[in-house]
Design an enzyme around this catalytic site. Structure first.
Site, PDB file in Angstrom:
ATOM      1  N   CYS A 162      17.519-130.182  33.943  1.00  0.00           N
ATOM      2  CA  CYS A 162      16.892-129.878  35.222  1.00  0.00           C
ATOM      3  C   CYS A 162      17.758-130.241  36.422  1.00  0.00           C
ATOM      4  CB  CYS A 162      15.561-130.608  35.328  1.00  0.00           C
ATOM      5  SG  CYS A 162      14.626-130.517  33.800  1.00  0.00           S
ATOM      6  N   HIS A 294      12.268-133.455  43.496  1.00  0.00           N
ATOM      7  CA  HIS A 294      12.335-132.851  42.167  1.00  0.00           C
ATOM      8  C   HIS A 294      10.914-132.385  41.815  1.00  0.00           C
ATOM      9  CE1 HIS A 294      14.159-131.739  38.491  1.00  0.00           C
ATOM     10  NE2 HIS A 294      13.407-132.515  37.754  1.00  0.00           N
ATOM     11  N   GLU A 305       9.466-140.647  41.040  1.00  0.00           N
ATOM     12  CA  GLU A 305      10.237-140.136  42.178  1.00  0.00           C
ATOM     13  C   GLU A 305       9.764-140.758  43.491  1.00  0.00           C
ATOM     14  OE1 GLU A 305      10.376-135.858  42.594  1.00  0.00           O
ATOM     15  OE2 GLU A 305      12.037-136.017  44.009  1.00  0.00           O
ATOM     16  N   LYS A 326       8.526-126.375  43.713  1.00  0.00           N
ATOM     17  CA  LYS A 326       8.212-125.938  42.343  1.00  0.00           C
ATOM     18  C   LYS A 326       6.763-125.469  42.244  1.00  0.00           C
ATOM     19  CE  LYS A 326      11.562-128.584  39.603  1.00  0.00           C
ATOM     20  NZ  LYS A 326      12.250-129.431  40.599  1.00  0.00           N
ATOM     21  N   HIS A 331       9.394-124.302  37.833  1.00  0.00           N
ATOM     22  CA  HIS A 331      10.559-125.117  37.525  1.00  0.00           C
ATOM     23  C   HIS A 331      11.601-124.234  36.847  1.00  0.00           C
ATOM     24  CE1 HIS A 331      13.199-128.206  36.374  1.00  0.00           C
ATOM     25  NE2 HIS A 331      12.353-129.145  36.026  1.00  0.00           N
ATOM     26  N   PHE A 390      15.897-134.482  32.382  1.00  0.00           N
ATOM     27  CA  PHE A 390      15.717-135.048  31.049  1.00  0.00           C
ATOM     28  C   PHE A 390      17.073-135.572  30.592  1.00  0.00           C
ATOM     29  CE2 PHE A 390      11.873-132.673  28.994  1.00  0.00           C
ATOM     30  CZ  PHE A 390      11.020-133.480  29.721  1.00  0.00           C
TER      31      PHE A 390
END
Lengths: 403, 88
Positions: A162, A294, A305, A326, A331, A390
């Site tokens: 990501c 994010h 976050e 997003k 995403h 990830f």
């Protein structure tokens, strides 16, 4: 150190097939998430996504090109065409040898893999199309962009899940800044919305069946999107000399690794990336006006976050706006940071902050100004864009209004 | 049959926790057994495959789903319920 400016932008995503349409959708808080439409979708538990439905590949590319271009390559090429056109840059002579392409992607030609695995496993055929490998390889988009626009300098593909696009753009920024390259085409592309792509994500049980609600107490997980965004990162004096319009200036970049868990994010790793970007840009936390989060809409990301932003910015975290687009385009995994940089450019250039839509209820663990549901007019000079992948690989970019 | 379901679930959890099934107590939580969030998702996958059922579990809100995962016994009871629904 050279200054680095953005002189062209292009995109295709669920909100629109160019930058103008995407800005308009972000201003209006439109949701590009809807019912998925592809083969075997009835066998999926997750049937929604930010899919590009009106993609006319045959109208855009000829038969030979389609034989070589996976959907993620097609997205990258169309986005690049827009960016190069806006920039007006022509890659020839010394400029061509001093310019390259760095794109992010996670799945690469995943649709091509999915289709051809079907051919050999499900349909039992023993022969596949001769171009399967050059079509599915992760660097296919990057290579086709370099061929189409004659870029002969450093070119490669970055895969950090990501955060792929932010790592790619951070790398491109540093190449132009150091003088290693005069201009770079950079950004990312992703097309994972096929049966195998979504089926794999279902397994992790972090996908929403409903919609993407980042930072909302009622969140139910992430929703995948697809598309691309590509930019022209150019050395400032070079851009100025040829009279190019400057969309924004890139002033800092930082990359960190959590070194802790393959899926759970770490507050420390994220905070170090944010702080690193501020230090790299030589700015104080108080100068930041907006952060493109994010903001995946998973409990793990959103809480971590927000805590990381609060740690990195201190008391100023309560003054900034932070939104997750997003919620609108989904995403895009390896392409997500690239599309999200558009929200940063819109904030700096047009003074409009893209909202976090689908927001229902405040989450005490995300007690920041997340610009819920409606876009906002605001005068911001410096913005950040977060990406936390990830595998614990983080990349944050800092941008400044063109001056 | 009921005993059988219990044994199979305990075996799945034991394998995930890398311990002997005899070490698992039914009143333990998965955390106490030594299973983290990834192990939980893998355990649920194994349960679905073993019993051919669909477990309503979203890792974003593990405490809010209808599927009770607060202890080994709760999981067994929930799985028995799902198997019952499937057969009815």
């Amino acid at each position: 150190m050279k200054r680095v400016v953005i002189t062209g932008a292009g995109t295709v995503n669920a909100l629109g097939l160019d930058v103008g349409a995407t800005f308009e959708a972000m201003r209006e808080g439109k949701c590009g998430i809807g019912a998925l439409d592809f083969r075997d979708v009835d066998r999926l538990a997750i049937k929604i996504g930010g899919q590009i439905h009106n993609w006319d590949a045959e109208g855009r590319f000829n038969r030979q090109q389609i034989a070589l271009y996976d959907r993620f390559t097609q997205f990258a090429l169309v986005a690049t065409e827009q960016a190069v056109k806006q920039s007006g840059i022509v890659f020839s002579g010394e400029l061509a040898t001093k310019s390259g392409v760095i794109l992010g992607t996670s799945g690469g030609g995943l649709t091509t893999q999915d289709d051809n695995y079907r051919t050999v496993y499900e349909e039992g055929k023993n022969r596949v199309h001769p171009f399967v490998v050059p079509k599915l390889m992760n660097n296919a988009a990057c290579s086709h962009v370099s061929m189409e626009y004659n870029l002969k300098g450093p070119s490669f593909t970055v895969a950090t899940a990501c955060a792929s696009s932010n790592h790619a753009m951070g790398q491109a920024y540093n190449m132009v800044r150091s003088g290693m390259a005069t201009a770079m085409l950079t950004g990312g592309s992703e097309s994972m919305l096929c049966f195998g792509g979504v089926k794999a994500w279902e397994g992790l049980r972090v996908m929403s069946k409903d919609t993407c609600r980042p930072f909302s107490l009622t969140r139910s997980g992430m929703v995948q999107g697809e598309g691309a965004a590509v930019y022209v990162f150019e050395e400032y004096e070079h851009a100025k000399k040829r009279g190019a319009e400057i969309l924004a200036e890139v002033i800092g970049s930082a990359m960190t690794s959590d070194a802790s868990d393959i899926v759970m994010p770490s507050k420390q790793g994220a905070a170090r990336a944010i702080t690193g970007a501020l230090q790299d840009a030589q700015i104080n936390p108080e100068q930041v006006g907006y952060i493109n989060a994010h903001g995946t809409g998973t409990a793990a990301n959103d809480k971590t976050e927000c805590a990381a932003v609060a740690d990195a910015l201190g008391a100023h975290a309560d003054n900034i706006m932070i939104s997750s687009t997003k919620s609108m385009h989904g995403h895009l995994i390896g392409g997500t940071g690239a599309v999200e940089l558009l929200a940063c450019i819109m904030a700096l250039k047009d003074g409009i902050i893209a909202p976090t839509i689908n927001y229902e209820e405040p989450d005490p663990a995300c007690a920041l100004d997340v610009v819920p549901n409606e876009a906002r007019d605001a005068n911001v000079d410096i913005v950040l864009s977060n990406a936390f992948a990830f595998g614990g690989l983080n990349a944050v970019l800092a941008l400044k209004r063109a001056s | 049959m009921a005993q059988n379901i219990q044994d199979q679930i305990v075996a799945i959890i034991a394998e995930q926790a890398m311990i002997d099934p005899s070490e698992i107590k039914l009143d333990q939580s998965l955390e106490e057994v030594g299973i983290d969030s990834l192990g939980l998702v893998e355990s649920i996958f194994a349960i679905e495959e073993t019993f051919d059922i669909s477990v309503p579990f979203n890792a974003n809100e593990p405490d809010q789903t209808d599927f009770d995962i607060s202890s080994v016994a709760a999981i067994i009871k929930a799985v028995e319920g799902l198997i019952g629904e499937k057969n009815s």
